[in-house]
Scaffold this active site. Structure first.
Site, PDB file in Angstrom:
ATOM      1  N   GLY A 111      17.912 110.340  -4.380  1.00  0.00           N
ATOM      2  CA  GLY A 111      18.266 110.199  -5.797  1.00  0.00           C
ATOM      3  C   GLY A 111      17.183 110.721  -6.727  1.00  0.00           C
ATOM      4  N   TYR A 112      17.453 110.675  -8.018  1.00  0.00           N
ATOM      5  CA  TYR A 112      16.513 111.168  -9.034  1.00  0.00           C
ATOM      6  C   TYR A 112      15.971 112.549  -8.631  1.00  0.00           C
ATOM      7  CZ  TYR A 112      16.695 106.285 -10.419  1.00  0.00           C
ATOM      8  OH  TYR A 112      17.126 105.042 -10.797  1.00  0.00           O
ATOM      9  N   TRP A 116       1.564 108.024   4.760  1.00  0.00           N
ATOM     10  CA  TRP A 116       0.744 108.761   3.792  1.00  0.00           C
ATOM     11  C   TRP A 116      -0.650 108.171   3.645  1.00  0.00           C
ATOM     12  CZ3 TRP A 116       5.575 106.740   2.937  1.00  0.00           C
ATOM     13  CH2 TRP A 116       5.632 105.486   2.305  1.00  0.00           C
ATOM     14  N   TYR A 158       0.898 107.741 -14.212  1.00  0.00           N
ATOM     15  CA  TYR A 158       0.843 106.981 -12.958  1.00  0.00           C
ATOM     16  C   TYR A 158       0.520 107.896 -11.770  1.00  0.00           C
ATOM     17  CZ  TYR A 158       2.038 104.613  -8.744  1.00  0.00           C
ATOM     18  OH  TYR A 158       1.950 104.107  -7.469  1.00  0.00           O
ATOM     19  N   THR A 185      12.080 103.969  -5.568  1.00  0.00           N
ATOM     20  CA  THR A 185      12.629 103.886  -4.212  1.00  0.00           C
ATOM     21  C   THR A 185      11.723 103.020  -3.343  1.00  0.00           C
ATOM     22  OG1 THR A 185      13.368 106.159  -4.557  1.00  0.00           O
ATOM     23  CG2 THR A 185      13.571 105.314  -2.340  1.00  0.00           C
ATOM     24  N   CYS A 225      -6.019  83.941 -11.313  1.00  0.00           N
ATOM     25  CA  CYS A 225      -4.733  84.140 -11.967  1.00  0.00           C
ATOM     26  C   CYS A 225      -4.437  83.057 -13.011  1.00  0.00           C
ATOM     27  CB  CYS A 225      -3.617  84.175 -10.925  1.00  0.00           C
ATOM     28  SG  CYS A 225      -2.008  84.490 -11.642  1.00  0.00           S
ATOM     29  N   GLU A 238       3.899 109.525  -3.562  1.00  0.00           N
ATOM     30  CA  GLU A 238       3.986 108.807  -4.840  1.00  0.00           C
ATOM     31  C   GLU A 238       5.244 109.190  -5.614  1.00  0.00           C
ATOM     32  OE1 GLU A 238       2.421 106.289  -5.850  1.00  0.00           O
ATOM     33  OE2 GLU A 238       0.884 106.230  -4.312  1.00  0.00           O
ATOM     34  N   CYS A 298       2.915  89.354  -4.925  1.00  0.00           N
ATOM     35  CA  CYS A 298       3.263  89.012  -6.308  1.00  0.00           C
ATOM     36  C   CYS A 298       4.586  89.700  -6.657  1.00  0.00           C
ATOM     37  CB  CYS A 298       2.140  89.441  -7.249  1.00  0.00           C
ATOM     38  SG  CYS A 298       2.279  88.682  -8.872  1.00  0.00           S
ATOM     39  N   ASP A 321       2.111 101.224 -12.814  1.00  0.00           N
ATOM     40  CA  ASP A 321       3.575 101.304 -12.861  1.00  0.00           C
ATOM     41  C   ASP A 321       4.113  99.897 -13.144  1.00  0.00           C
ATOM     42  OD1 ASP A 321       3.214  99.939 -10.526  1.00  0.00           O
ATOM     43  OD2 ASP A 321       4.357 101.298  -9.261  1.00  0.00           O
TER      44      ASP A 321
HETATM   45 FE1  SF4 Z   1       0.902  86.754  -8.576  1.00  0.00          FE
HETATM   46 FE2  SF4 Z   1      -0.872  85.125  -9.662  1.00  0.00          FE
HETATM   47 FE3  SF4 Z   1       0.832  84.181  -7.904  1.00  0.00          FE
HETATM   48 FE4  SF4 Z   1      -1.100  85.811  -7.147  1.00  0.00          FE
HETATM   49  S1  SF4 Z   1      -1.340  83.795  -7.959  1.00  0.00           S
HETATM   50  S2  SF4 Z   1       1.029  85.902  -6.503  1.00  0.00           S
HETATM   51  S3  SF4 Z   1      -1.246  87.190  -8.894  1.00  0.00           S
HETATM   52  S4  SF4 Z   1       1.324  85.023  -9.904  1.00  0.00           S
END
Ligand code: SF4
Length: 356
Positions: free
Chosen positions: A88-89, A31, A127, A50, A215, A44, A199, A145
């Site tokens: 599903g859903y 996509w 979303y 899923t 971060c 989306e 992450c 999301d």
């Molecule tokens: Fe997630 Fe922060 Fe680690 Fe990056 S540094 S993976 S944003 S927790």
């Protein structure tokens, strides 16, 4: 929530780091090959609840079968559900088709680029609206999301409960402040991609993270403690007897579920709640409700179907009948080949392994 969390972030640098990483590392997904709002919309909706790997073959065959909004709008709903079978859903598929019908009748087949119009279509929540507007129409709209909330909770050290609906609004406001106006598509997709491959929920790979320097959770060593998410209520368990009723011709009884509610309009083998009647009462019930004589045979196996709010505990039983038809318009005997034409929920597809 602290209102000053964002002041610790260099927004321009954050955008540059995220987008540069996304451009270099994005996965090659079908996509993403073109900026087609219809295909982005389909992807989306499929991606909600899923995994990407599961979605890819479904997406490819869906857009091959219904390549334009006009094809989907005019399709038979049973065909659409059949193409969705296993994902599903199913209300997602029905809402998608209903919304696309409205696109054809009210917007001349053009998916609206106006947030109000797009958001008023069935099944298009904030979303999906944000994803379509940013990815297909380059508008700086948030697409938040659970994944994006997890990533942002960590980056901004937000300690609000992300299971609460109102928390989403707060994150949407943060994204409005952070999103790139030059490339909102790459920004939103970069956030999604970061949540999917770096992450991740349990073990974020912070050492390889392109936005690590921004971060706050990483700086404080608390990335695994975020996000805060209260536990959902325990699902209710309902025991069912599911019957594989075979007649002398070798056909099996299947029935269509009601046209609203859970798994609406899908087909299934008859199931009877064992909270409502004892197992031994089932033949009498079939006689009364379907006008057929049923003899119960051995148990073939056990299956579970887990929904967000309940769990079906299915005891699958073989059974025999002399009948070739029922007195119910939504229930009929079909052979194995004919069965393939009908859309079934996953648990009932799995039951087919017990057919002889
Ligand atoms: Fe997630 Fe922060 Fe680690 Fe990056 S540094 S993976 S944003 S927790």
């Amino acid at each position: 929530m602290k209102n000053n969390t964002l002041i610790h972030i260099d927004i321009m640098q954050f955008q540059a780091d995220l987008i540069t990483w996304y451009q270099a590392n994005k996965r090659d997904l079908p996509w993403r090959k073109e900026q087609n709002p219809y295909k982005i919309w389909v992807s989306e909706i499929m991606l909600q609840q899923t995994k990407v790997d599961t979605v890819i073959p479904y997406f490819n065959q869906f857009v091959e079968k219904f390549p334009t909004v006009h094809d989907l709008a005019s399709a038979d709903e049973q065909d659409v559900l059949k193409s969705w079978e296993g994902l599903g859903y199913y209300s997602r598929a029905r809402n998608l088709q209903n919304a696309i019908k409205e696109v054809v009748t009210s917007y001349g087949g053009e998916i609206p680029a106006d947030p109000g119009d797009l958001g008023s279509l069935k099944g298009v929540g904030p979303y999906t609206k944000g994803a379509i507007l940013s990815i297909a129409y380059d508008q700086p709209e948030p697409a938040v999301d659970g994944n994006v909330m997890r990533v942002l909770s960590r980056i901004l050290k937000v300690e609000e409960d992300i299971a609460k609906p109102r928390t989403k609004k707060l994150f949407e406001n943060y994204v409005r402040e952070m999103i790139s106006h030059d490339d909102p598509s790459s920004f939103n997709q970069g956030m999604m991609e970061l949540g999917a491959i770096v992450c991740t929920p349990k073990n974020p790979t912070c050492m390889l993270c392109p936005v690590q320097q921004h971060c706050q959770a990483f700086a404080e060593g608390i990335e695994k403690q975020l996000p805060i998410k209260s536990k959902a209520k325990k699902q209710k368990r309902i025991p069912y007897a599911a019957l594989l009723i075979k007649n002398k011709q070798g056909d099996y009884l299947i029935e269509k579920r009601p046209d609203n509610g859970l798994l609406a309009n899908l087909w299934q083998f008859p199931m009877i709640s064992l909270n409502e009647m004892g197992f031994s009462q089932i033949p009498e019930w079939f006689e009364k409700e379907y006008g057929i004589h049923v003899t119960l045979k051995r148990e073939a196996g056990k299956l579970k179907h887990v929904f967000t709010h309940l769990i079906w505990e299915l005891e699958v039983h073989e059974a025999a009948s002399n009948s070739t038809q029922t007195n119910r318009s939504y229930a009929k005997f079909v052979n194995r080949k004919e069965m393939e034409e009908f859309p079934f929920p996953v648990s009932h597809q799995k039951m087919m392994q017990y057919l002889k």
